[in-house]
Design an enzyme around this catalytic site. Structure first.
Site, PDB file in Angstrom:
ATOM      1  N   ALA A  10       0.806  -1.226   0.000  1.00 28.67           N
ATOM      2  CA  ALA A  10       0.000   0.000   0.000  1.00 28.67           C
ATOM      3  C   ALA A  10       0.837   1.274   0.000  1.00 28.67           C
ATOM      4  CB  ALA A  10      -0.944   0.000   1.202  1.00 28.67           C
ATOM      5  N   ARG A  15       9.646   7.772  -3.118  1.00 29.54           N
ATOM      6  CA  ARG A  15      11.068   7.886  -3.456  1.00 29.54           C
ATOM      7  C   ARG A  15      11.398   7.327  -4.843  1.00 29.54           C
ATOM      8  NH1 ARG A  15      14.099   5.182   1.339  1.00 29.54           N
ATOM      9  NH2 ARG A  15      12.044   4.308   1.741  1.00 29.54           N
ATOM     10  N   GLU A 152      12.564  -0.050  15.670  1.00 30.22           N
ATOM     11  CA  GLU A 152      12.760   0.670  14.403  1.00 30.22           C
ATOM     12  C   GLU A 152      13.906   1.657  14.572  1.00 30.22           C
ATOM     13  OE1 GLU A 152      11.089   0.002  11.405  1.00 30.22           O
ATOM     14  OE2 GLU A 152      10.793  -1.693  12.740  1.00 30.22           O
ATOM     15  N   TYR A 364      10.628  -9.708 -47.998  1.00 31.04           N
ATOM     16  CA  TYR A 364       9.521  -9.681 -47.034  1.00 31.04           C
ATOM     17  C   TYR A 364       8.563 -10.826 -47.339  1.00 31.04           C
ATOM     18  CZ  TYR A 364       5.232  -8.576 -44.638  1.00 31.04           C
ATOM     19  OH  TYR A 364       4.119  -8.671 -43.851  1.00 31.04           O
TER      20      TYR A 364
HETATM   21  C1  UD1 Z   1       9.724  -2.241   7.745  1.00 33.22           C
HETATM   22  C2  UD1 Z   1       9.869  -2.784   9.164  1.00 33.22           C
HETATM   23  C3  UD1 Z   1      11.350  -2.860   9.531  1.00 33.22           C
HETATM   24  C4  UD1 Z   1      12.088  -3.695   8.529  1.00 33.22           C
HETATM   25  C5  UD1 Z   1      11.843  -3.200   7.117  1.00 33.22           C
HETATM   26  C6  UD1 Z   1      12.410  -4.171   6.115  1.00 33.22           C
HETATM   27  C7  UD1 Z   1       7.886  -2.021  10.350  1.00 33.22           C
HETATM   28  C8  UD1 Z   1       7.352  -1.014  11.292  1.00 33.22           C
HETATM   29  N1  UD1 Z   1       9.188  -1.917  10.068  1.00 33.22           N
HETATM   30  O1  UD1 Z   1      10.234  -0.916   7.771  1.00 33.22           O
HETATM   31  O2  UD1 Z   1      11.501  -3.408  10.820  1.00 33.22           O
HETATM   32  O3  UD1 Z   1      13.471  -3.696   8.817  1.00 33.22           O
HETATM   33  O4  UD1 Z   1      10.430  -3.088   6.858  1.00 33.22           O
HETATM   34  O5  UD1 Z   1      12.348  -3.659   4.827  1.00 33.22           O
HETATM   35  O6  UD1 Z   1       7.175  -2.892   9.898  1.00 33.22           O
HETATM   36  N2  UD1 Z   1       2.874  -0.695   3.966  1.00 33.22           N
HETATM   37  C9  UD1 Z   1       1.504  -0.786   3.790  1.00 33.22           C
HETATM   38  N3  UD1 Z   1       0.694  -0.007   4.537  1.00 33.22           N
HETATM   39  C10 UD1 Z   1       1.157   0.836   5.480  1.00 33.22           C
HETATM   40  C11 UD1 Z   1       2.560   0.916   5.665  1.00 33.22           C
HETATM   41  C12 UD1 Z   1       3.382   0.139   4.903  1.00 33.22           C
HETATM   42  O7  UD1 Z   1       1.042  -1.544   2.948  1.00 33.22           O
HETATM   43  O8  UD1 Z   1       0.345   1.481   6.132  1.00 33.22           O
HETATM   44  C13 UD1 Z   1       3.749  -1.527   3.131  1.00 33.22           C
HETATM   45  C14 UD1 Z   1       4.660  -0.717   2.246  1.00 33.22           C
HETATM   46  O9  UD1 Z   1       4.070  -0.567   0.969  1.00 33.22           O
HETATM   47  C15 UD1 Z   1       5.899  -1.592   2.164  1.00 33.22           C
HETATM   48  C16 UD1 Z   1       5.895  -2.351   3.473  1.00 33.22           C
HETATM   49  O10 UD1 Z   1       4.582  -2.274   4.001  1.00 33.22           O
HETATM   50  O11 UD1 Z   1       5.786  -2.538   1.117  1.00 33.22           O
HETATM   51  C17 UD1 Z   1       6.923  -1.820   4.468  1.00 33.22           C
HETATM   52  O12 UD1 Z   1       6.579  -0.513   4.857  1.00 33.22           O
HETATM   53  P1  UD1 Z   1       7.646   0.609   5.118  1.00 33.22           P
HETATM   54  O13 UD1 Z   1       6.964   1.803   5.620  1.00 33.22           O
HETATM   55  O14 UD1 Z   1       8.515   0.739   3.917  1.00 33.22           O
HETATM   56  O15 UD1 Z   1       8.466  -0.032   6.296  1.00 33.22           O
HETATM   57  P2  UD1 Z   1       9.977   0.172   6.615  1.00 33.22           P
HETATM   58  O16 UD1 Z   1      10.176   1.495   7.229  1.00 33.22           O
HETATM   59  O17 UD1 Z   1      10.789  -0.176   5.433  1.00 33.22           O
END
Ligand code: UD1
Ligand code: CA
Length: 451
Positions: A10, A15, A152, A364
């Site tokens: 989602a 970026r 985190e 052709y």
């Molecule tokens: C998350 C993990 C972190 C881990 C990292 C690995 C959490 C809080 N942290 O961090 O521990 O090291 O992944 O890559 O879980 N997403 C949704 N809905 C939301 C928020 C996020 O679908 O409301 C999806 C994003 O599209 C993405 C994934 O969940 O595919 C991870 O979300 P993101 O916010 O990127 O988490 P990170 O900060 O990378």
């Protein structure tokens, strides 16, 4: 215990600096999300749920062929909140595996290991060790090496930031426990998000087994968050495909100059020269020789096929011992029967070229059915299009088509017929005979060049 897989997708992917949703970007010719779904499918789950949001609101329309349950997350309130959206669709007796739409090269083998080596009634975490853990959640352990929490980065102390064991994000837990635990998670943290990772500390408190499996190949858990990560992951993916092919006995002249963009099988003892691109569903038999700068898309090649430099083949079937190119364009619905040859600057479309038949130069062939042992002279054109309709050309076995012939379709050339060079054929050319439409050569007496 039935397995259901929840794929989180989602995020907006800001970026990526792109107008398309992040998980629609391609890796090895397949969208990131589709790759994760394919890997998920190979685990034979009861159901696959994909959580998507505003940033990716075109996902279900863009990927209608995916056999998944689409779940809309209206606001991106965090990974814990995202998983929660899928829970009403999951039975209490199910085990849930959470994957990420932007972590596309995770292998089924590693996921199976996670599922096998952690308790069905507990929480299983996929972790890895990184020299540079920046940006990831850190795994916090007690003196007995038991996991106690995930912190985190933005919430971590300096000491915690030094931890190199990180959370890949991939986790498994019973649906029943997730339903009980996720509503208890708060968003009192640096990002004001409901972290899925906070489940770990709760699970430890609740006395559940919390175990980790370490992904030894940390490349598998690499995420795509920006365009450069996508580019470098693509290169990693391509190197892996090249390595697989090389170990299987395919000769690769340079792994950095080979691109595999789809579902490709190449039989050992075939050689792939530099700058070969194989796209879509491609099958290449044994002992083929694919020259430099060749593109092959959705095609099947038999054995001992030689494709010379700078040829483009798409939607074709090329049987054993054929030769193609250099500089040939073999288009959709071409069938080259065994030992046939398509030479330089020859284009074919919707054409069957019979066994041992040759079109060696500058030709052709479209909407044509050509028999065996036919020689198509240089510059022959099937005039298949009248501006509205496409018409067929049929050429019998053993026919000889002289150079620079126009075959104005619909038209038929009989078996062993000879068509004289420079003819414009509009009616059937009978079998066994010479047909010539050329005006007779003459000399104009007394003609003078204009001055
Ligand atoms: C998350 C993990 C972190 C881990 C990292 C690995 C959490 C809080 N942290 O961090 O521990 O090291 O992944 O890559 O879980 N997403 C949704 N809905 C939301 C928020 C996020 O679908 O409301 C999806 C994003 O599209 C993405 C994934 O969940 O595919 C991870 O979300 P993101 O916010 O990127 O988490 P990170 O900060 O990378
Ligand atoms: Ca991320």
């Amino acid at each position: 215990m039935a397995l259901s897989i929840v794929i989180l997708a989602a995020g907006k992917g800001k970026r990526m600096v792109s107008s398309i949703p992040k998980v629609m970007h391609q890796l090895g010719g397949v969208s990131l999300l589709e790759r994760v779904v394919q890997t998920a499918e190979s685990l034979k789950p009861k159901k696959i749920h994909v959580v998507y949001g505003n940033g990716g609101s075109k996902l279900p329309e863009s990927l209608p062929h995916l056999n998944v349950n689409w779940i809309f997350q209206k606001e991106q309130l965090g990974t814990g909140h995202a998983v929660q959206q899928a829970l009403p669709a999951c039975g209490d007796d199910e085990r849930i595996l959470v994957l990420y739409g932007d972590v596309p090269v995770i292998s089924a083998q590693t996921l199976r290991q996670l599922l096998d080596e952690t308790s069905k009634n507990g929480v299983g975490l996929l972790v890895t060790n990184l020299e540079d853990p920046t940006g990831f959640g850190r795994i916090v352990r007690d003196h007995n090496d038991n996991i106690v929490a995930i912190i985190e980065e933005k919430d971590a102390t300096r000491t915690q930031r030094a931890i190199k064991e990180i959370n890949t994000g991939i986790v498994t837990a019973p649906a029943k426990y997730l339903k009980n635990c996720l509503p208890r998670i708060s968003n009192h943290n640096a990002q004001n998000e409901f972290y899925l990772t906070d489940m770990i500390a709760l699970a430890v408190e609740d006395g559940l087994s919390v175990r980790s499996v370490t992904a030894h190949n940390s490349n598998e858990v690499r995420g795509v968050n920006d365009p450069w990560q996508l580019v470098t992951l693509e290169r990693y993916y391509q190197t892996e495909r090249a390595r697989e092919l090389a170990y299987s006995g395919v000769t690769i002249m340079d792994p950095a100059r080979l691109d595999i963009r789809g579902n490709v099988s190449v039989t050992p003892s075939t050689k792939l020269d530099v700058n070969v691109i194989l796209e879509g569903a491609v099958k290449i038999g044994a002992n083929c020789d694919i020259g430099p700068n060749v593109v092959i898309k959705n095609s099947t090649l038999g054995e001992r096929v030689k494709v010379f430099a700078n040829s483009v083949i798409e939607g074709a079937v090329i049987e054993d011992d054929c030769e193609v190119g250099p500089f040939a364009r073999v288009r959709a619905e071409t069938i080259l029967k065994s030992h046939s040859k398509v030479g330089n600057f020859v284009e074919t479309k919707k054409t069957i070229l019979g066994e041992h038949s040759k079109a060696s130069h500058l030709t052709y062939l479209g909407d044509a059915v050509i028999g065996k042992n036919v020689n198509i002279g240089a510059g022959t054109i099937t005039c298949n299009y009248d501006g509205v309709n496409k018409w067929p050309t049929k050429i019998g076995d053993g026919a000889f088509i002289g150079s620079n012939t126009s075959l104005i379709a619909p038209v038929e050339v009989g078996e062993n017929a000879t068509v004289a060079a420079s003819s414009a054929i509009t009616k059937s050319a009978p079998a066994e005979q010479l047909t010539i439409t050329r005006a007779k050569q003459m000399v104009v007496p007394g003609w003078k060049r204009p001055r």
